[in-house]
Design a protein around this motif. Sequence first.
Motif, PDB file in Angstrom:
ATOM      1  N   GLU A  93     -14.756  12.881  -8.525  1.00 34.82           N
ATOM      2  CA  GLU A  93     -13.899  12.031  -7.700  1.00 34.82           C
ATOM      3  C   GLU A  93     -13.477  10.823  -8.536  1.00 34.82           C
ATOM      4  OE1 GLU A  93     -15.508  12.723  -3.148  1.00 34.82           O
ATOM      5  OE2 GLU A  93     -16.241  11.010  -4.296  1.00 34.82           O
ATOM      6  N   TRP A  94     -12.242  10.383  -8.316  1.00 29.99           N
ATOM      7  CA  TRP A  94     -11.712   9.229  -9.040  1.00 29.99           C
ATOM      8  C   TRP A  94     -11.241   8.228  -7.997  1.00 29.99           C
ATOM      9  CZ3 TRP A  94     -12.107   9.310 -14.351  1.00 29.99           C
ATOM     10  CH2 TRP A  94     -12.426  10.554 -14.921  1.00 29.99           C
ATOM     11  N   ASP A  95     -12.044   7.180  -7.820  1.00 26.55           N
ATOM     12  CA  ASP A  95     -11.742   6.163  -6.815  1.00 26.55           C
ATOM     13  C   ASP A  95     -11.371   4.860  -7.502  1.00 26.55           C
ATOM     14  OD1 ASP A  95     -12.399   7.972  -4.814  1.00 26.55           O
ATOM     15  OD2 ASP A  95     -14.488   7.319  -4.722  1.00 26.55           O
ATOM     16  N   TYR A  96     -10.417   4.149  -6.889  1.00 26.03           N
ATOM     17  CA  TYR A  96      -9.893   2.931  -7.490  1.00 26.03           C
ATOM     18  C   TYR A  96      -9.921   1.789  -6.480  1.00 26.03           C
ATOM     19  CZ  TYR A  96      -8.105   6.231 -10.942  1.00 26.03           C
ATOM     20  OH  TYR A  96      -8.000   7.221 -11.896  1.00 26.03           O
ATOM     21  N   VAL A  97     -10.057   0.575  -6.997  1.00 19.05           N
ATOM     22  CA  VAL A  97      -9.926  -0.642  -6.192  1.00 19.05           C
ATOM     23  C   VAL A  97      -8.686  -1.392  -6.669  1.00 19.05           C
ATOM     24  CG1 VAL A  97     -10.857  -2.974  -5.951  1.00 19.05           C
ATOM     25  CG2 VAL A  97     -12.283  -1.022  -5.407  1.00 19.05           C
ATOM     26  N   VAL A  98      -7.931  -1.877  -5.718  1.00 18.01           N
ATOM     27  CA  VAL A  98      -6.727  -2.657  -6.009  1.00 18.01           C
ATOM     28  C   VAL A  98      -7.000  -4.103  -5.600  1.00 18.01           C
ATOM     29  CG1 VAL A  98      -4.260  -2.905  -5.608  1.00 18.01           C
ATOM     30  CG2 VAL A  98      -5.316  -0.626  -5.524  1.00 18.01           C
ATOM     31  N   VAL A  99      -6.867  -5.016  -6.550  1.00 20.80           N
ATOM     32  CA  VAL A  99      -7.114  -6.436  -6.317  1.00 20.80           C
ATOM     33  C   VAL A  99      -5.784  -7.178  -6.230  1.00 20.80           C
ATOM     34  CG1 VAL A  99      -8.182  -8.534  -7.255  1.00 20.80           C
ATOM     35  CG2 VAL A  99      -9.331  -6.318  -7.511  1.00 20.80           C
ATOM     36  N   GLY A 100      -5.704  -8.130  -5.272  1.00 18.47           N
ATOM     37  CA  GLY A 100      -4.524  -8.984  -5.186  1.00 18.47           C
ATOM     38  C   GLY A 100      -3.329  -8.356  -4.509  1.00 18.47           C
ATOM     39  N   ALA A 101      -3.550  -7.325  -3.705  1.00 19.80           N
ATOM     40  CA  ALA A 101      -2.439  -6.643  -3.036  1.00 19.80           C
ATOM     41  C   ALA A 101      -2.705  -6.528  -1.542  1.00 19.80           C
ATOM     42  CB  ALA A 101      -2.221  -5.261  -3.650  1.00 19.80           C
ATOM     43  N   THR A 102      -1.686  -6.151  -0.804  1.00 20.40           N
ATOM     44  CA  THR A 102      -1.797  -5.939   0.647  1.00 20.40           C
ATOM     45  C   THR A 102      -1.488  -4.485   0.980  1.00 20.40           C
ATOM     46  OG1 THR A 102       0.538  -6.409   1.092  1.00 20.40           O
ATOM     47  CG2 THR A 102      -0.983  -8.295   1.028  1.00 20.40           C
ATOM     48  N   ALA A 103      -1.761  -4.134   2.221  1.00 21.54           N
ATOM     49  CA  ALA A 103      -1.447  -2.783   2.690  1.00 21.54           C
ATOM     50  C   ALA A 103       0.050  -2.512   2.593  1.00 21.54           C
ATOM     51  CB  ALA A 103      -1.938  -2.600   4.124  1.00 21.54           C
TER      52      ALA A 103
END
Length: 433
Positions: free
Chosen positions: A36-46
């Motif tokens: 599995e390749w999971d990512y976190v996005v910082v500084g963004a909105t939905a």
Amino acid sequence: MSAVPCPRPVDAADGLEVYLVGGAVRDQLVGHVPNEWDYVVVGATADDLERRGFKQVGRDFPVFLHPRTKDEYALARTERKTAPGYRGFVVHADPSVTLEEDLRRRDLTINALARSAEGTLIDPFGGLADVQARVLRHCSPAFAEDPVRILRVARFAARFAPLGFRVADETLDLMRAMVAAGEVDALVPERVWQELSKALGETRPSRFFEVLRACGALARLLPELDRLWGVPQPEKWHPEIDTGVHAMLVLDMAAQLSPDPEVRFAALCHDLGKGTTPAAIWPSHHGHEERSVTLLEAVCDRLRVPNRHRALARITARYHGLVHTVEELRPATIFDLLERTDAFRRPERFRQMLTACEADFRGRTGYADRPYPQAAELGRLFAAALAVDVAALAVAAAEPRLIAQQIRQARITAIRRARLDRTTPEAAGHHQS
């Protein structure tokens, strides 16, 4: 004329502050191939993600699927405990949440790792050192807020046992405190089964149950299994003596013999009845098969165990003793065994049971490498009974009411002949080959 390089296609995540996180980073460090390749996005909105084509999944967490790869991208978030159990959380996600704040809410240090797009490892809680030391350690005191983490730690212990990982003493102490506070009592059955069934698929599933027992959670979640420890068996047949130790040896042997989770569950539950044997008759366990079935049904009802798992575990618990003694059984008894296990209608399940029985036989101290000819012999006799032409018998029957009896007798005869054939010199030579 010089060639113009083809530009890289624009990706939906381009321009975002994105980090690979969690299991993929951990697995790379321990030498496993991530699945599995999971990512976190910082500084963004939905809204930022949705405008780029990402699709939100679920209602509780800000997790999105990449429009092309379908990998998961989650907005950096924090969580605040508001009620007992694993559902009592308020999630906060907005552009101000930092990567370190997001990683802090994770369960273990080895899962609180991230890697930037340039390949830089971000390790604010010492996860790399714990990977190298082979330690499963909680990331922060927030671990105590979610009882599912007890199950996850036990599952990771089962997965990484071959690599020498152990649970840190302070983490085990925290898990004990959580159990004492009643946190595991808030777990819903479906979540317990979800983690348990995943654990059955690990390389050394016994470690899952041993870790749960060490922190006291097994007695709350699976008391039928927990009470096996300390119950003796005859040393002549069980050099390991302790019934709980035997259950774990059987489970790990089943994991060696088959990847089938149904077989592994049947192996786990085959001797539950020995935990309710009156101490006055120890180390004998007369009638434990029937008691095992009763306890198994209670476990399956409570944890919402799938019917296929339940059905195989039921016939394994009830009939494993007969399978072990097939050489001593009369042909009529063998036929009855085939009938009661529904072998003629469900031959594949019958073969699954034989595998679980082999795990039971070989899951004893000093027995791991011993042959188990009972499975092959019973399979051979079953094949002989199955070869009887029941359609021809039905057509030839003088009266319809006699059909079942004539099929039974024909199959018993076929079993008897198959057993006799094995004793001829020609058959014996073929069997040895």
